[in-house]
Design an enzyme around this catalytic site. Structure first.
Site, PDB file in Angstrom:
ATOM      1  N   ARG A 131       0.826  -1.211   0.000  1.00 45.44           N
ATOM      2  CA  ARG A 131       0.000   0.000   0.000  1.00 45.44           C
ATOM      3  C   ARG A 131       0.863   1.266   0.000  1.00 45.44           C
ATOM      4  O   ARG A 131       0.404   2.331  -0.433  1.00 45.44           O
ATOM      5  CB  ARG A 131      -0.932  -0.015   1.217  1.00 45.44           C
ATOM      6  N   LYS A 189      11.402   0.437   6.492  1.00 43.77           N
ATOM      7  CA  LYS A 189      11.682  -0.201   7.785  1.00 43.77           C
ATOM      8  C   LYS A 189      10.483  -1.092   8.134  1.00 43.77           C
ATOM      9  O   LYS A 189       9.452  -0.622   8.571  1.00 43.77           O
ATOM     10  CB  LYS A 189      11.881   0.872   8.858  1.00 43.77           C
ATOM     11  N   PRO A 190      10.609  -2.425   7.910  1.00 37.27           N
ATOM     12  CA  PRO A 190       9.529  -3.318   8.321  1.00 37.27           C
ATOM     13  C   PRO A 190       9.542  -3.486   9.842  1.00 37.27           C
ATOM     14  O   PRO A 190      10.535  -3.217  10.512  1.00 37.27           O
ATOM     15  CB  PRO A 190       9.880  -4.648   7.632  1.00 37.27           C
ATOM     16  N   ALA A 191       8.441  -3.984  10.371  1.00 36.75           N
ATOM     17  CA  ALA A 191       8.365  -4.244  11.803  1.00 36.75           C
ATOM     18  C   ALA A 191       9.345  -5.341  12.194  1.00 36.75           C
ATOM     19  O   ALA A 191       9.550  -6.314  11.460  1.00 36.75           O
ATOM     20  CB  ALA A 191       6.948  -4.645  12.189  1.00 36.75           C
ATOM     21  N   GLY A 251       1.120   2.917  12.391  1.00 38.04           N
ATOM     22  CA  GLY A 251       1.458   2.457  13.733  1.00 38.04           C
ATOM     23  C   GLY A 251       0.713   3.260  14.778  1.00 38.04           C
ATOM     24  O   GLY A 251      -0.340   3.844  14.507  1.00 38.04           O
ATOM     25  N   CYS A 282      -6.105  -2.275  13.139  1.00 38.33           N
ATOM     26  CA  CYS A 282      -6.489  -0.915  13.517  1.00 38.33           C
ATOM     27  C   CYS A 282      -7.938  -0.628  13.150  1.00 38.33           C
ATOM     28  O   CYS A 282      -8.566   0.279  13.702  1.00 38.33           O
ATOM     29  CB  CYS A 282      -5.562   0.101  12.864  1.00 38.33           C
ATOM     30  N   GLU A 311      -1.114   6.790   9.253  1.00 41.55           N
ATOM     31  CA  GLU A 311      -2.267   5.937   9.562  1.00 41.55           C
ATOM     32  C   GLU A 311      -2.033   5.414  10.967  1.00 41.55           C
ATOM     33  O   GLU A 311      -1.199   4.521  11.191  1.00 41.55           O
ATOM     34  CB  GLU A 311      -2.388   4.808   8.546  1.00 41.55           C
ATOM     35  N   GLU A 327      -7.789   0.830  22.730  1.00 45.91           N
ATOM     36  CA  GLU A 327      -7.770  -0.154  21.655  1.00 45.91           C
ATOM     37  C   GLU A 327      -7.342  -1.516  22.203  1.00 45.91           C
ATOM     38  O   GLU A 327      -6.309  -1.628  22.855  1.00 45.91           O
ATOM     39  CB  GLU A 327      -6.813   0.311  20.546  1.00 45.91           C
TER      40      GLU A 327
END
Length: 488
Positions: free
Chosen positions: A166, A181-183, A235, A291, A257, A388
């Site tokens: 995305r 930077k991936p998680a 995040g 989310c 987001e 959340e």
């Protein structure tokens, strides 16, 4: 399922300027399977110097990539779309192993995530502009769209493929280079995504991927480099706010987001069975770790008992287990911290007076499993009414009037997604207009779609991803004034 053949083919280093390489000092970190805590593999743990190499590679590739024909960029994305589908089984297996979601959902994410590449392959050749005459007749106004420049992309662990495509899709389509930077918890899916793009013909330096045990260690050098012109982050709101502060120093374009706290409204004229199915989809998808997940379920009193009973029956019957096992419908949470958080929220609510219709506790054994849970009689001081949850827990609160429903739905600092089940069209549209969120699912528990603008309001973020507006986040507008000869 034996993942060894897939893992043995994985590149697990840093991907910089088209090459896989080790981190400085050969530092590594472990990637674990949340279903049993086992180590899947080790990956490179980047240093600040590694991060600077990546952003410099993006800078060096920017001019050439921006000059690449839109059709060529589009064809690369289309080939990557095809490759993701060809490799879907392997990608899904790795995604489930590192994140925990059921295999069927991982396969669904591959299909959904790949669709962003197809969508933006079509958008790449449709970047427009304008050419008009000024109001006084003395100038021609030439307006064009140009790539914003090198981008910093930061993706979360819960949708490791789709959140990558995305962001990467529109950046490629617009002509921007990237550092990604991936998680830390779910990097392996990103490595497989990189391979698909490289095999699709993406030039060296356009996409650079850096993994690290410290996001700050690699992201801060990118933000302070003066090279990056945009950041896209998915995040927590807390981290997003800090990144926006850093972006302000360089006046970077931002897409954020952030957190969600989605209300799910069931009105007294709703199709209750459809609302139950919608709630299961909106709440239990991705083990509740989304989310967009229905976080606060509000049901009008005349249908509350029926809805609660049927939802508890559906959720209570869902099979919990390793996502790679046949028939699993709910997998483990991603790590011990997430499991403890969900358990604490439920325990606090029950201790304050909430009623457990099903579930309500951790599942014994290995892995980070929490039983699918439905709660009613939620007291006002329960933390899960405002925080959340990010887990398979559905708290139900009743209301009496439409105004009360809207007050409850909007009583949060967040505004990402909302859900509304109501059969009266005029009433549905009126309520949808009053709900403060970027997206509303009307009689559906699924709002995400590559052709739709994804994003929120209030503390849920800035900008939109996907849809016709998605590529605009990676473009700047340029105006050129051209005097008209002999204009009077």
């Amino acid at each position: 399922m034996d993942l060894t053949p897939i893992i043995e083919k994985l590149n697990t280093g840093l991907f910089i300027n088209g090459q896989w390489r080790d981190a400085e000092g050969d530092r590594t970190l472990e990637v674990r399977n949340p279903a049993n805590g086992s180590v899947i593999t080790t990956i490179a743990d980047a240093s600040e110097a590694d991060a600077l190499d990546a952003i410099n590679a993006a800078r060096d590739a920017q001019a050439g990539w921006a000059a690449t024909a839109p059709r060529e960029r589009a064809e690369i994305l289309r080939r990557a779309f095809d490759l993701l589908h060809e490799r879907a089984d392997d990608i899904a297996a790795i995604m489930t192993a590192e994140m925990g979601k059921p295999l069927a959902e991982s396969k669904g994410e591959v299909a959904y995530g790949a669709e962003f590449f197809r969508w933006f392959s079509e958008e790449a050749v449709r970047v427009g502009g304008d050419f008009v005459q000024s109001t006084d007749g003395k100038n021609r106004l030439m307006i064009s769209k140009e790539p914003v420049g090198p981008c910093v992309l930061i993706t979360p662990w819960n949708f490791p493929l789709a959140m990558g495509t995305r962001k990467i899709g529109p950046a490629i389509a617009a002509g921007c280079t990237m550092v990604l930077k991936p998680a830390q918890l779910t990097p392996l899916t990103s490595f497989m995504l990189v391979e698909a793009l490289r095999d699709a013909g993406l030039p060296d330096g356009v996409l650079n991927v850096v993994t690290s045990s410290s996001a700050r260690r690699v992201v801060t050098p990118w933000m302070e480099s003066g090279i990056a012109r945009k950041i896209s982050f998915t995040g927590s709101t807390e981290v997003g706010v800090n990144l926006m502060k850093q972006a302000a120093d360089s006046v970077m374009k931002t897409s954020m987001e952030l957190g969600g706290n989605a209300p799910f409204l069931v009105m007294d004229d709703a199709d209750v069975d459809a609302a139950v199915e919608g709630a299961v989809l909106a709440k239990m998808r991705n083990n509740g770790e989304a989310c967009t997940a229905a976080n606060r379920i509000y049901v009008q009193k005349p249908v509350a008992e029926e809805f609660s009973r049927k939802l508890a029956e559906r959720i209570g019957s869902m099979k919990v287990g390793d996502g790679l096992a046949d028939g699993t419908q709910v997998g483990p949470l991603v790590d011990q911290d997430q499991l403890d958080k969900v358990a604490e929220l439920v325990d606090q609510a029950v201790g304050a007076g909430a009623t457990v219709l099903t579930g309500g506790q951790k599942v014994d054994g290995d892995g980070y499993f929490f039983a699918p849970t439905v709660l009613t009689d939620i007291p006002e001081n329960a933390t899960l009414r405002v925080e959340e949850i990010f887990g398979p827990v559905a708290p139900i609160v009743t209301f009496e009037t439409d105004d009360e429903a809207i007050e409850l739905a909007n009583g949060t600092e967040y505004g990402l997604a909302s859900y509304l089940f109501c059969t009266d069209l005029e009433r549905s549209l009126g309520l949808s207009e009053r709900i403060e969120s970027g997206m509303v699912g009307l009689n559906t528990g699924l709002v995400s779609n590559p052709a739709a603008p994804f994003g929120g309001v209030k503390h849920s973020g800035l900008g939109r991803e996907g849809g016709t507006s998605g590529i605009d986040e990676y473009l700047e507008t340029k105006y050129v004034a051209v005097p008209r000869a002999n204009a009077t």
